[in-house]
Design a protein around this motif. Structure first.
Motif, PDB file in Angstrom:
ATOM      1  N   ILE A 115       0.847  -1.190   0.000  1.00  0.00           N
ATOM      2  CA  ILE A 115       0.000   0.000   0.000  1.00  0.00           C
ATOM      3  C   ILE A 115       0.886   1.246   0.000  1.00  0.00           C
ATOM      4  O   ILE A 115       1.672   1.451   0.923  1.00  0.00           O
ATOM      5  CB  ILE A 115      -0.935   0.014   1.224  1.00  0.00           C
ATOM      6  CG1 ILE A 115      -1.935  -1.140   1.131  1.00  0.00           C
ATOM      7  CG2 ILE A 115      -1.669   1.349   1.328  1.00  0.00           C
ATOM      8  CD1 ILE A 115      -2.795  -1.313   2.369  1.00  0.00           C
ATOM      9  N   PRO A 116       0.771   2.099  -1.008  1.00  0.00           N
ATOM     10  CA  PRO A 116       1.566   3.338  -1.036  1.00  0.00           C
ATOM     11  C   PRO A 116       0.902   4.397  -0.151  1.00  0.00           C
ATOM     12  O   PRO A 116      -0.009   5.096  -0.581  1.00  0.00           O
ATOM     13  CB  PRO A 116       1.545   3.735  -2.514  1.00  0.00           C
ATOM     14  CG  PRO A 116       0.249   3.179  -3.024  1.00  0.00           C
ATOM     15  CD  PRO A 116      -0.049   1.944  -2.225  1.00  0.00           C
TER      16      PRO A 116
ATOM     17  N   PHE B  89      -9.513  13.270  -3.556  1.00  0.00           N
ATOM     18  CA  PHE B  89      -8.932  13.654  -4.842  1.00  0.00           C
ATOM     19  C   PHE B  89      -7.537  13.054  -5.010  1.00  0.00           C
ATOM     20  O   PHE B  89      -7.152  12.658  -6.112  1.00  0.00           O
ATOM     21  CB  PHE B  89      -8.885  15.180  -4.966  1.00  0.00           C
ATOM     22  CG  PHE B  89     -10.244  15.807  -5.060  1.00  0.00           C
ATOM     23  CD1 PHE B  89     -10.941  15.812  -6.262  1.00  0.00           C
ATOM     24  CD2 PHE B  89     -10.855  16.359  -3.940  1.00  0.00           C
ATOM     25  CE1 PHE B  89     -12.205  16.379  -6.356  1.00  0.00           C
ATOM     26  CE2 PHE B  89     -12.115  16.927  -4.020  1.00  0.00           C
ATOM     27  CZ  PHE B  89     -12.793  16.933  -5.230  1.00  0.00           C
ATOM     28  N   ALA B  90      -6.795  12.964  -3.900  1.00  0.00           N
ATOM     29  CA  ALA B  90      -5.482  12.313  -3.957  1.00  0.00           C
ATOM     30  C   ALA B  90      -5.638  10.836  -4.295  1.00  0.00           C
ATOM     31  O   ALA B  90      -4.855  10.273  -5.068  1.00  0.00           O
ATOM     32  CB  ALA B  90      -4.759  12.485  -2.619  1.00  0.00           C
ATOM     33  N   TYR B  91      -6.671  10.209  -3.729  1.00  0.00           N
ATOM     34  CA  TYR B  91      -6.916   8.796  -4.038  1.00  0.00           C
ATOM     35  C   TYR B  91      -7.240   8.606  -5.513  1.00  0.00           C
ATOM     36  O   TYR B  91      -6.745   7.668  -6.150  1.00  0.00           O
ATOM     37  CB  TYR B  91      -8.054   8.244  -3.174  1.00  0.00           C
ATOM     38  CG  TYR B  91      -8.556   6.912  -3.676  1.00  0.00           C
ATOM     39  CD1 TYR B  91      -7.849   5.751  -3.418  1.00  0.00           C
ATOM     40  CD2 TYR B  91      -9.707   6.824  -4.463  1.00  0.00           C
ATOM     41  CE1 TYR B  91      -8.272   4.531  -3.916  1.00  0.00           C
ATOM     42  CE2 TYR B  91     -10.136   5.609  -4.965  1.00  0.00           C
ATOM     43  CZ  TYR B  91      -9.421   4.464  -4.686  1.00  0.00           C
ATOM     44  OH  TYR B  91      -9.835   3.262  -5.182  1.00  0.00           O
ATOM     45  N   LEU B  92      -8.085   9.478  -6.074  1.00  0.00           N
ATOM     46  CA  LEU B  92      -8.446   9.343  -7.485  1.00  0.00           C
ATOM     47  C   LEU B  92      -7.218   9.449  -8.374  1.00  0.00           C
ATOM     48  O   LEU B  92      -7.080   8.721  -9.361  1.00  0.00           O
ATOM     49  CB  LEU B  92      -9.477  10.402  -7.873  1.00  0.00           C
ATOM     50  CG  LEU B  92     -10.885  10.221  -7.302  1.00  0.00           C
ATOM     51  CD1 LEU B  92     -11.790  11.341  -7.797  1.00  0.00           C
ATOM     52  CD2 LEU B  92     -11.457   8.862  -7.691  1.00  0.00           C
ATOM     53  N   TRP B  93      -6.304  10.382  -8.031  1.00  0.00           N
ATOM     54  CA  TRP B  93      -5.061  10.507  -8.797  1.00  0.00           C
ATOM     55  C   TRP B  93      -4.245   9.226  -8.675  1.00  0.00           C
ATOM     56  O   TRP B  93      -3.742   8.692  -9.670  1.00  0.00           O
ATOM     57  CB  TRP B  93      -4.256  11.695  -8.281  1.00  0.00           C
ATOM     58  CG  TRP B  93      -2.928  11.845  -8.972  1.00  0.00           C
ATOM     59  CD1 TRP B  93      -2.658  12.536 -10.115  1.00  0.00           C
ATOM     60  CD2 TRP B  93      -1.677  11.255  -8.551  1.00  0.00           C
ATOM     61  NE1 TRP B  93      -1.322  12.419 -10.432  1.00  0.00           N
ATOM     62  CE2 TRP B  93      -0.693  11.652  -9.503  1.00  0.00           C
ATOM     63  CE3 TRP B  93      -1.294  10.459  -7.477  1.00  0.00           C
ATOM     64  CZ2 TRP B  93       0.628  11.251  -9.397  1.00  0.00           C
ATOM     65  CZ3 TRP B  93       0.022  10.056  -7.379  1.00  0.00           C
ATOM     66  CH2 TRP B  93       0.970  10.457  -8.333  1.00  0.00           C
ATOM     67  N   MET B  94      -4.149   8.680  -7.452  1.00  0.00           N
ATOM     68  CA  MET B  94      -3.358   7.473  -7.250  1.00  0.00           C
ATOM     69  C   MET B  94      -3.976   6.277  -7.966  1.00  0.00           C
ATOM     70  O   MET B  94      -3.270   5.447  -8.543  1.00  0.00           O
ATOM     71  CB  MET B  94      -3.216   7.183  -5.751  1.00  0.00           C
ATOM     72  CG  MET B  94      -2.348   5.981  -5.452  1.00  0.00           C
ATOM     73  SD  MET B  94      -1.962   5.835  -3.705  1.00  0.00           S
ATOM     74  CE  MET B  94      -0.891   7.252  -3.487  1.00  0.00           C
ATOM     75  N   LYS B  95      -5.312   6.200  -7.954  1.00  0.00           N
ATOM     76  CA  LYS B  95      -5.977   5.098  -8.635  1.00  0.00           C
ATOM     77  C   LYS B  95      -5.652   5.111 -10.124  1.00  0.00           C
ATOM     78  O   LYS B  95      -5.419   4.062 -10.732  1.00  0.00           O
ATOM     79  CB  LYS B  95      -7.485   5.192  -8.414  1.00  0.00           C
ATOM     80  CG  LYS B  95      -8.275   4.070  -9.069  1.00  0.00           C
ATOM     81  CD  LYS B  95      -9.766   4.209  -8.793  1.00  0.00           C
ATOM     82  CE  LYS B  95     -10.545   3.079  -9.448  1.00  0.00           C
ATOM     83  NZ  LYS B  95     -12.006   3.199  -9.181  1.00  0.00           N
TER      84      LYS B  95
ATOM     85  N   LYS C 193      -2.981   6.304 -11.521  1.00  0.00           N
ATOM     86  CA  LYS C 193      -1.562   6.061 -11.762  1.00  0.00           C
ATOM     87  C   LYS C 193      -1.061   4.752 -11.160  1.00  0.00           C
ATOM     88  O   LYS C 193       0.104   4.386 -11.348  1.00  0.00           O
ATOM     89  CB  LYS C 193      -0.740   7.214 -11.165  1.00  0.00           C
ATOM     90  CG  LYS C 193      -1.080   8.596 -11.718  1.00  0.00           C
ATOM     91  CD  LYS C 193      -0.657   8.760 -13.162  1.00  0.00           C
ATOM     92  CE  LYS C 193      -0.885  10.185 -13.646  1.00  0.00           C
ATOM     93  NZ  LYS C 193      -0.462  10.361 -15.054  1.00  0.00           N
ATOM     94  N   TYR C 194      -1.916   4.045 -10.430  1.00  0.00           N
ATOM     95  CA  TYR C 194      -1.472   2.879  -9.665  1.00  0.00           C
ATOM     96  C   TYR C 194      -0.939   1.776 -10.579  1.00  0.00           C
ATOM     97  O   TYR C 194      -1.556   1.440 -11.594  1.00  0.00           O
ATOM     98  CB  TYR C 194      -2.624   2.333  -8.819  1.00  0.00           C
ATOM     99  CG  TYR C 194      -2.203   1.238  -7.866  1.00  0.00           C
ATOM    100  CD1 TYR C 194      -1.485   1.529  -6.712  1.00  0.00           C
ATOM    101  CD2 TYR C 194      -2.511  -0.090  -8.125  1.00  0.00           C
ATOM    102  CE1 TYR C 194      -1.095   0.540  -5.846  1.00  0.00           C
ATOM    103  CE2 TYR C 194      -2.119  -1.094  -7.255  1.00  0.00           C
ATOM    104  CZ  TYR C 194      -1.412  -0.775  -6.120  1.00  0.00           C
ATOM    105  OH  TYR C 194      -1.020  -1.762  -5.259  1.00  0.00           O
ATOM    106  N   ILE C 195       0.192   1.204 -10.213  1.00  0.00           N
ATOM    107  CA  ILE C 195       0.800   0.109 -10.964  1.00  0.00           C
ATOM    108  C   ILE C 195       0.476  -1.205 -10.267  1.00  0.00           C
ATOM    109  O   ILE C 195       0.755  -1.381  -9.084  1.00  0.00           O
ATOM    110  CB  ILE C 195       2.331   0.286 -11.066  1.00  0.00           C
ATOM    111  CG1 ILE C 195       2.673   1.552 -11.866  1.00  0.00           C
ATOM    112  CG2 ILE C 195       2.974  -0.949 -11.697  1.00  0.00           C
ATOM    113  CD1 ILE C 195       4.143   1.898 -11.854  1.00  0.00           C
TER     114      ILE C 195
END
Length: 236
Positions: A166-167, A218-224, A226-228
């Motif tokens: 988990i990042p 909003f940070a979660y949406l960005w991470m989702k 970009k998530y690898i």
């Protein structure tokens, strides 16, 4: 030697720590998995660290991490995830508004899920705290579609292999189910007991219970986006 590690984040909780020791010791005697306890002292400025060291000195299943300065709940949980070596990891708040024995309810289901989280039944908090949490959970569900009713419940069990991937960033502890789902892991919520705070002071107010989580969405949406995520088919 141990199968399950309970992380206990601590920030200025000296009034609660002896009760934490007693309750977790009682739990280790009835736990369905051989259990260790890891205190993460998040830069406490009271006598918490001295008490933590005394507790660890008299109980071999207790250990600690001591932060140089206060970095927040998400950082404390992340440090715990990075440190544990057991196959399963969980956490509980040091205010003990949830009951350690309820970990057994979560552990019943962890074989078939990556994360099992408690849902605080019949919450014993103030009207303002309950309403702000309910609104925050509704906003989070709208963003993440994780289906979770109470991600703020401080009683969770996670397979360590998922926890370590988990990042984490500040505030992301509310998004643990969603972050496990990004790894294609399944999550389950189970009703658990909830109690009034017996001592010490709450560390979260209206801002970091309601407005802060909205920004984190909003940070979660960005991470989702970009998530690898990948699975290795074979090696040679």
């Amino acid at each position: 030697m141990y199968e399950f590690t309970i992380i206990v984040p601590v920030f200025n909780e000296e009034e609660n720590l002896e009760r934490v020791e007693q309750e977790l010791l009682k739990y280790t005697r009835i736990a369905t998995k051989k259990t260790a306890v890891l205190f993460v002292n998040d830069g406490s400025t009271d006598g918490s660290q001295e008490l933590i060291e005394a507790i660890c000195n008299r109980n071999e299943m207790f250990s600690f991490i001591n932060f140089k300065e206060n970095r927040g709940l998400s950082a404390a949980i992340k440090a715990g995830f990075d440190t544990v070596e057991t196959p399963l990891v969980g956490y509980i708040d040091s205010d003990l508004q949830t009951a350690p024995e309820d970990f057994n309810l979560l552990l019943e289901h962890i074989t078939h899920h990556a994360l099992v989280t408690g849902v605080r039944a019949n919450r014993k908090d103030s009207f303002v705290k309950n309403m702000s949490s309910r609104i925050a959970n509704g906003i989070r569900r709208a963003f993440t579609h994780d289906g979770m009713d109470d991600t703020g419940c401080p009683l969770k069990v996670i397979k360590t292999e998922y926890a370590k991937r988990i990042p984490m960033f500040k505030g992301l502890h509310r998004f643990l189910p969603a972050m496990v789902m990004l790894q294609n892991g399944t999550v389950l919520q189970v009703p658990v007991q909830h109690f009034p705070r017996m001592a010490g002071t709450a560390k979260f107010g209206l801002w970091n219970r309601l407005l802060g989580p909205l920004m984190d969405c909003f940070a979660y949406l960005w991470m989702k986006k970009k998530y690898i995520n990948y699975e290795i088919k074979s090696k040679g």
